[in-house]
Design a protein around this motif. Structure first.
Motif, PDB file in Angstrom:
ATOM      1  N   GLY A   1      -5.019   0.539   8.162  1.00 25.51           N
ATOM      2  CA  GLY A   1      -3.696   0.371   8.750  1.00 25.51           C
ATOM      3  C   GLY A   1      -2.765   1.546   8.561  1.00 25.51           C
ATOM      4  O   GLY A   1      -1.570   1.460   8.861  1.00 25.51           O
ATOM      5  N   TYR A   2      -3.283   2.670   8.079  1.00 29.99           N
ATOM      6  CA  TYR A   2      -2.457   3.850   7.825  1.00 29.99           C
ATOM      7  C   TYR A   2      -2.315   4.708   9.077  1.00 29.99           C
ATOM      8  O   TYR A   2      -3.248   4.828   9.884  1.00 29.99           O
ATOM      9  CB  TYR A   2      -3.091   4.718   6.744  1.00 29.99           C
ATOM     10  N   ALA A   3      -1.157   5.349   9.225  1.00 28.17           N
ATOM     11  CA  ALA A   3      -0.998   6.472  10.141  1.00 28.17           C
ATOM     12  C   ALA A   3      -1.538   7.694   9.410  1.00 28.17           C
ATOM     13  O   ALA A   3      -1.336   7.841   8.201  1.00 28.17           O
ATOM     14  CB  ALA A   3       0.465   6.670  10.496  1.00 28.17           C
ATOM     15  N   THR A   4      -2.238   8.583  10.115  1.00 24.82           N
ATOM     16  CA  THR A   4      -2.923   9.693   9.448  1.00 24.82           C
ATOM     17  C   THR A   4      -2.586  11.029  10.096  1.00 24.82           C
ATOM     18  O   THR A   4      -2.518  11.133  11.320  1.00 24.82           O
ATOM     19  CB  THR A   4      -4.447   9.488   9.476  1.00 24.82           C
ATOM     20  N   ALA A   5      -2.391  12.039   9.268  1.00 25.37           N
ATOM     21  CA  ALA A   5      -2.068  13.380   9.774  1.00 25.37           C
ATOM     22  C   ALA A   5      -2.716  14.437   8.895  1.00 25.37           C
ATOM     23  O   ALA A   5      -2.775  14.286   7.669  1.00 25.37           O
ATOM     24  CB  ALA A   5      -0.560  13.594   9.813  1.00 25.37           C
TER      25      ALA A   5
ATOM     26  N   PHE B   1      -0.960   8.493   5.549  1.00 29.68           N
ATOM     27  CA  PHE B   1      -1.776   9.406   4.753  1.00 29.68           C
ATOM     28  C   PHE B   1      -1.656  10.789   5.371  1.00 29.68           C
ATOM     29  O   PHE B   1      -1.867  10.963   6.575  1.00 29.68           O
ATOM     30  CB  PHE B   1      -3.240   8.989   4.740  1.00 29.68           C
ATOM     31  N   MET B   2      -1.282  11.765   4.553  1.00 31.29           N
ATOM     32  CA  MET B   2      -1.213  13.146   5.016  1.00 31.29           C
ATOM     33  C   MET B   2      -2.113  14.032   4.170  1.00 31.29           C
ATOM     34  O   MET B   2      -2.060  14.001   2.933  1.00 31.29           O
ATOM     35  CB  MET B   2       0.220  13.683   4.957  1.00 31.29           C
ATOM     36  N   PHE B   3      -2.952  14.813   4.846  1.00 29.96           N
ATOM     37  CA  PHE B   3      -3.762  15.854   4.219  1.00 29.96           C
ATOM     38  C   PHE B   3      -3.069  17.174   4.515  1.00 29.96           C
ATOM     39  O   PHE B   3      -3.060  17.641   5.646  1.00 29.96           O
ATOM     40  CB  PHE B   3      -5.172  15.833   4.801  1.00 29.96           C
TER      41      PHE B   3
ATOM     42  N   LEU C   1       2.057   8.100  -3.319  1.00 27.44           N
ATOM     43  CA  LEU C   1       1.097   8.749  -4.202  1.00 27.44           C
ATOM     44  C   LEU C   1       0.896  10.175  -3.712  1.00 27.44           C
ATOM     45  O   LEU C   1       0.437  10.397  -2.591  1.00 27.44           O
ATOM     46  CB  LEU C   1      -0.221   7.973  -4.181  1.00 27.44           C
ATOM     47  N   VAL C   2       1.264  11.159  -4.547  1.00 29.11           N
ATOM     48  CA  VAL C   2       1.142  12.563  -4.182  1.00 29.11           C
ATOM     49  C   VAL C   2       0.160  13.224  -5.136  1.00 29.11           C
ATOM     50  O   VAL C   2       0.311  13.130  -6.360  1.00 29.11           O
ATOM     51  CB  VAL C   2       2.497  13.298  -4.241  1.00 29.11           C
ATOM     52  N   ILE C   3      -0.843  13.898  -4.576  1.00 26.86           N
ATOM     53  CA  ILE C   3      -1.816  14.638  -5.385  1.00 26.86           C
ATOM     54  C   ILE C   3      -1.711  16.108  -5.011  1.00 26.86           C
ATOM     55  O   ILE C   3      -1.694  16.468  -3.829  1.00 26.86           O
ATOM     56  CB  ILE C   3      -3.256  14.146  -5.134  1.00 26.86           C
ATOM     57  N   PHE C   4      -1.643  16.957  -6.014  1.00 23.10           N
ATOM     58  CA  PHE C   4      -1.631  18.408  -5.804  1.00 23.10           C
ATOM     59  C   PHE C   4      -2.840  18.983  -6.514  1.00 23.10           C
ATOM     60  O   PHE C   4      -3.071  18.704  -7.702  1.00 23.10           O
ATOM     61  CB  PHE C   4      -0.367  19.038  -6.372  1.00 23.10           C
TER      62      PHE C   4
ATOM     63  N   ALA D   1       0.847  -1.195   0.000  1.00 23.91           N
ATOM     64  CA  ALA D   1       0.000   0.000   0.000  1.00 23.91           C
ATOM     65  C   ALA D   1       0.883   1.246   0.000  1.00 23.91           C
ATOM     66  O   ALA D   1       1.790   1.368   0.823  1.00 23.91           O
ATOM     67  CB  ALA D   1      -0.907   0.001   1.223  1.00 23.91           C
ATOM     68  N   PRO D   2       0.649   2.182  -0.886  1.00 25.57           N
ATOM     69  CA  PRO D   2       1.505   3.371  -0.950  1.00 25.57           C
ATOM     70  C   PRO D   2       1.210   4.369   0.153  1.00 25.57           C
ATOM     71  O   PRO D   2       0.107   4.410   0.699  1.00 25.57           O
ATOM     72  CB  PRO D   2       1.133   3.970  -2.308  1.00 25.57           C
ATOM     73  N   ASN D   3       2.202   5.164   0.498  1.00 25.10           N
ATOM     74  CA  ASN D   3       1.929   6.369   1.271  1.00 25.10           C
ATOM     75  C   ASN D   3       1.087   7.289   0.387  1.00 25.10           C
ATOM     76  O   ASN D   3       1.182   7.245  -0.844  1.00 25.10           O
ATOM     77  CB  ASN D   3       3.223   7.084   1.651  1.00 25.10           C
ATOM     78  N   ILE D   4       0.287   8.127   1.008  1.00 30.31           N
ATOM     79  CA  ILE D   4      -0.565   9.047   0.258  1.00 30.31           C
ATOM     80  C   ILE D   4      -0.426  10.441   0.847  1.00 30.31           C
ATOM     81  O   ILE D   4      -0.582  10.631   2.054  1.00 30.31           O
ATOM     82  CB  ILE D   4      -2.045   8.618   0.305  1.00 30.31           C
ATOM     83  N   ILE D   5      -0.127  11.417   0.007  1.00 36.59           N
ATOM     84  CA  ILE D   5      -0.094  12.825   0.424  1.00 36.59           C
ATOM     85  C   ILE D   5      -1.043  13.590  -0.484  1.00 36.59           C
ATOM     86  O   ILE D   5      -0.853  13.631  -1.707  1.00 36.59           O
ATOM     87  CB  ILE D   5       1.325  13.422   0.326  1.00 36.59           C
ATOM     88  N   PHE D   6      -2.064  14.180   0.104  1.00 39.18           N
ATOM     89  CA  PHE D   6      -3.024  14.979  -0.663  1.00 39.18           C
ATOM     90  C   PHE D   6      -2.795  16.442  -0.308  1.00 39.18           C
ATOM     91  O   PHE D   6      -3.010  16.859   0.832  1.00 39.18           O
ATOM     92  CB  PHE D   6      -4.458  14.572  -0.339  1.00 39.18           C
ATOM     93  N   ILE D   7      -2.347  17.218  -1.294  1.00 40.70           N
ATOM     94  CA  ILE D   7      -1.992  18.624  -1.081  1.00 40.70           C
ATOM     95  C   ILE D   7      -3.071  19.502  -1.687  1.00 40.70           C
ATOM     96  O   ILE D   7      -3.336  19.443  -2.898  1.00 40.70           O
ATOM     97  CB  ILE D   7      -0.630  18.954  -1.711  1.00 40.70           C
TER      98      ILE D   7
END
Length: 707
Positions: free
Chosen positions: A141-145, A241-243, A348-351, A40-46
């Protein structure tokens, strides 16, 4: 008004189905699923605030530069351009609303504005206690911030115990502005133009230690700090996962204290020091002082006359370009950090942005007001923030995932911010909740699998007008907004402004051939069928919300022509799996399927899974129809594309919930999702009645399926 009594021969059926009884508290404490970081990838939503489609080089500014026309000032976004070159750009992704609160709420819950609870200008309204991107991924199972601007916390006198604090919606850590309006100021300690603001580290206000901390720098430094701590700590094997929600370039066009620190990533760029009064490595020097050198001395041909001297850019636009360039530098810094930590390939990075560019800027007296005209921030479209024209809704969306996405990819399939929750479910290999309106974009991102067509629908109300910009079509300059809708079907977009009733015609535009929406096809007889389809579709895609009244709330929802032969009964599909909630069928493989005139009242499942019952509900006449559900398990019911009954997240066993809808006579598709657990049969009662009649148990007498 005379009350009509409607005859009824409608029914309800008893569904004894196996579901895990799960109270709200139990659901919230559910153990995370087993997930490996390699899978499962890390996810950063910017998410930026009020950044227009046209503000990025790769979408529009580079084209202005290439024209060499001195009447067309341009900005530069080199890091974001590189992100597009090495990843993918969405050329047709929309925000769910043209203003931040409802747009962000739709992203966070995966719900369209037809079904969302936060709509219109409901700033600081609490986001509903239901499935969110964060608690879904936390269960996976993700850590979330969450870092930066929130604004969905709900009002309370017992601050900081906001009812929808990020920690109550699935985030392990929150650092940022809690209130919407706080994001209008970018120096929280000094409060340079909008007054001092509060910054929260979870429930503690830490603003006292943030002198000279420019928020774009502050959020970036904290985000880097959190990622490094995660990757170098005990949770390193856990995906995160980071928002990351910037409050720029919205509102006060304040400047940083100094140039962006050299380098980037683990040892360069912005750094978190953790020292009160010098919390980050740019918390020194003079606040609101640094103008990016690419813009400090820029000039342009203001009068379209080459024989006269060029004029300097007004400071307002130097500030705007500097604020955007600062975000660009921050993205480059974060992307370098991922490389330094050796996690870039599987992150996975979304901007993107929350809505179109704004005409609002809160500046000292004497400054030229901000206008998106200067840079053409709305791109090749008309409309800005608070418009449902393309310029108010089309988002500058970029995606990076080196191990899965081919470089330089352009994705033209229409999509919305609310599609990302279903997408994250797919990439995390966790079932998407049945409640979601969005669809997974994983197939178009990776080129594997068939992309499901999602819905693009927006409703919004605003008392102002579309700006009187000379670049906009004359027919919409100064157009009164009021109640608005937008729906897209294929390449064709329907738009309604100042709606008076459900019968108002849509303006219809082919936004692929005509992105500025100049040629209205709405009155063309050849599009009459589409006109009526759009009028029906917008009613079938929404539920009435008392906090956001619409002039079409009392309209009868049209039925559909099944175009196939129907027989009485119900179709069902079974999807095997140990689902943590009532799951969507989208993208899942059917294990079994069948039909029945009645459901087996003695049925006890032998394996875990989700059963989807599909039928056509026949409304015998126009009128008000009520539906209710009661179960000691978990279920979800959808009518057309609208949420009807939610007995999933937070539902208490044995609770009866009901709702009423206005239906035209005819056939209406209904879906009943039920979560099953082996050897644990429970009952589920679905009832219906016409207005003025008694509740009836639904049966095959009024439910139909394809022969």
């Amino acid at each position: 008004m005379m009350k009509r009594t409607w005859r009824t021969n409608l029914m309800v059926f008893m569904l004894p189905i196996a579901i895990i009884p799960m109270s709200l508290s139990a659901q919230k404490k559910q153990q995370p699923l087993s997930v490996k970081k390699a899978d499962a990838p890390n996810i950063i939503f910017i998410l930026t605030d009020d950044l227009g489609y046209g503000d990025l080089g790769v979408f529009f500014q580079n084209q202005r530069k290439q024209k060499g026309d001195k009447t067309l000032p341009y900005q530069l976004t080199p890091h974001l351009d590189q992100m597009a070159a090495s990843g993918a750009k969405f050329s047709n992704q929309y925000s769910n609303a043209p203003v931040c609160a409802p747009s962000r709420a739709s992203f966070m819950t995966g719900m369209s504005q037809g079904n969302a609870s936060v709509r219109d200008n409901q700033f600081d309204k609490q986001i509903e206690d239901n499935h969110t991107v964060a608690n879904m991924l936390k269960t996976a199972g993700y850590a979330t911030a969450a870092v930066g601007k929130w604004g969905l916390q709900g009002e309370t006198k017992d601050e900081p115990n906001w009812p929808a604090h990020p920690s109550k919606r699935g985030f392990d850590q929150f650092y940022g502005y809690m209130r919407h309006a706080d994001g209008h100021e970018h120096y929280p300690f000094e409060g340079l133009y909008r007054g001092k603001k509060e910054v929260y580290d979870n429930y503690t206000n830490v603003a006292a230690g943030l002198s000279k901390s420019y928020t774009t720098d502050l959020w970036t430094a904290y985000a880097k700090h959190w990622i490094v701590a995660h990757e170098q700590g005990k949770q390193a094997k856990q995906p995160f996962f980071m928002f990351l929600a910037y409050d720029a370039p919205h509102a006060v066009l304040e400047l940083p204290t100094q140039a962006y620190p050299v380098g980037g990533g683990l040892t360069g760029g912005l750094q978190w020091t953790g020292k009160k009064g010098a919390m980050i490595n740019t918390a020194s020097g003079e606040i609101d002082s640094y103008m990016h050198p690419d813009y400090a001395n820029s000039t342009y041909d203001d009068d379209h006359n080459l024989s006269t001297p060029e004029k300097p850019w007004p400071d307002t636009f130097k500030r705007y370009a500097t604020a955007n360039r600062r975000i660009d530098d921050a993205i480059g810094d974060i992307m370098q950090l991922l490389k330094d930590l050796n996690i870039a390939e599987n992150t996975l990075v979304i901007f993107t942005s929350d809505n179109g560019p704004s005409i609002e800027s809160y500046l000292p007296k004497g400054y030229v007001p901000n206008t998106p005209e200067f840079f053409g921030s709305y791109g090749p479209f008309d409309g800005i923030k608070r418009d449902v024209w393309e310029g108010g809704l089309r988002m500058p969306t970029l995606v990076s995932w080196p191990s899965k996405i081919k470089a330089g990819k352009t994705i033209s399939a229409p999509s919305m911010l609310s599609d990302w929750m279903a997408t994250f479910a797919a990439v995390a290999n966790v079932p998407a909740p049945a409640r979601l309106d969005g669809v997974s974009l994983l197939p178009v991102l990776t080129g594997k699998g068939k992309q499901e067509q999602g819905q693009v629908y927006v409703e919004y109300t605003e008392g102002g007008n579309t700006p009187d910009f000379k670049e906009f079509e004359a027919s919409r300059r100064g157009r009164k907004r009021n109640q608005m809708q937008m729906i897209r079907i294929g390449d064709l977009v329907g738009v309604r402004y100042n709606i008076k009733s459900a019968t108002d015609d849509f303006e219809i535009y082919d936004v692929v051939k005509d992105p500025k929406e100049t040629n209205n096809l709405g009155g063309d007889p050849a599009y009459r069928g589409l006109q009526e389809k759009m009028k029906a579709k917008v009613l079938q895609s929404r539920k009435v919300h008392t906090d956001a009244p619409r002039p079409y709330d009392n309209a009868l929802i049209p039925g559909l022509n099944p175009e196939v032969k129907l027989i009485s009964g119900i179709s069902w599909k079974f999807f095997k799996g140990d689902f943590p909630w009532v799951a969507s069928e989208k993208g899942r493989v059917v294990s079994e399927r069948g039909k029945a005139k009645e459901l087996n009242t003695n049925f006890v499942p032998k394996q875990a899974g989700m059963r989807l019952y599909e039928a056509w509900f026949k409304a015998p006449r126009d009128g008000v129809y009520s539906f209710s559900i009661e179960t000691n398990g978990k279920a979800y019911v959808r009518l057309h594309e609208a949420e009807l009954l939610d007995a999933d997240f937070g539902y208490s066993a044995g609770q009866e919930i009901n709702t009423s809808v206005k239906l035209k006579a005819g056939y209406h598709p209904i879906k009943i999702y039920v979560r099953e657990e082996p050897e644990k049969a429970i009952s589920l009662t679905l009832k219906q009645k016409e207005d003025g009649a008694n509740w009836q148990i639904m049966s095959d007498k009024n439910l139909y399926t394809v022969k």
